[in-house]
Design an enzyme around this catalytic site. Sequence first.
Site: not given
Ligand SMILES: *Cc1c(COP(=O)(O)O)cnc(C)c1O
Length: 310
Positions: A46
């Site tokens: 993120k």
């Molecule tokens: C954001 C996230 C995902 C999945 O990503 P998306 O782009 O929201 O589908 C998977 N695992 C973790 C720990 C995340 O923070």
Amino acid sequence: MIIDSIQMAIGDTPMLRFTHHQFEEIPKGSAIYAKLEYLNPGGSIKDRLGAYLIKEGIEQRKITENTVIIEPTAGNTGIGVAIAAQAAKLSTMFVVPEKFSLEKQELMRALGAEIVHTPTEEGIKGAIAEAKRLHAERSNSYLPLQFDNPANPEAYYHTLGPELIKDLGSSITSFVAGIGSGGTFSGVARYLLKHVPLIRLIGVEPEGSILNGGASHSHEIEGIGVEFIPTFLEGLPVHDFATISDAEGFAMTRRLAKEHGTLVGSSSGAAMAAALREVATLPAGSQVVTVFPDAGDRYLSKQIYSRTDY
Ligand SMILES: *Cc1c(COP(=O)(O)O)cnc(C)c1O
């Protein structure tokens, strides 16, 4: 390598290659490549999204001086947005269901964010409603809303996708990745399709998510799973969804730590389990790419590595 801000350490993460030598389930000659997104400075994928949302908000003048960034989040998005907001000298306010990961809440606070709690029973939906209310109340605030914002898949289309092609060219057989908001999967998949039109796309969900038509219920694997089909997936030629049980996902998460020094969260374990299923169906010489989204140490209070009940 000398860098002048922590933001410069976001992205260009290594890819760890697993072959038959590490996992005997992988046919000889084939490989699984795991993109190690937990090595980003905020400990998750993120960080890319946070950097992109703030950059885009500033470019489109949705963010100006003194804008407060408000976002409902279970944690990783908040951490990524807080790091990006610091660089732009902006303040952040995150709306978090009360009992969601305490480690992530500590990290968001450490980065200078204000945390607003909503009742755990109301889930992320309650957090979204409260974030919208806070946004309406404040004149100079910006609510990126990752679940609806096309900038979410775009962040990965422009960063992670090109990094995979740079390292592997058009030799990728399959892309296997977890689906939470669907941003990572759809953004990367759309970029890969341009370069590898015949690539197989496999989405990963926990049991309790509805992509394979199963009943919606709670699950322990965190970061992936949906209660409705994300709009980001519309029109995408997905070959299959792999549904991974909590037991399988956590067993793989623990195996990655114990045997491979890879301290990742449970959505990474689920992704690896799905990648192993996929590679076993493919001819020798196949290359399966997957993503490890975050680090395991933010789940220590939930005994991610020591519990034995799933
Ligand atoms: C954001 C996230 C995902 C999945 O990503 P998306 O782009 O929201 O589908 C998977 N695992 C973790 C720990 C995340 O923070």
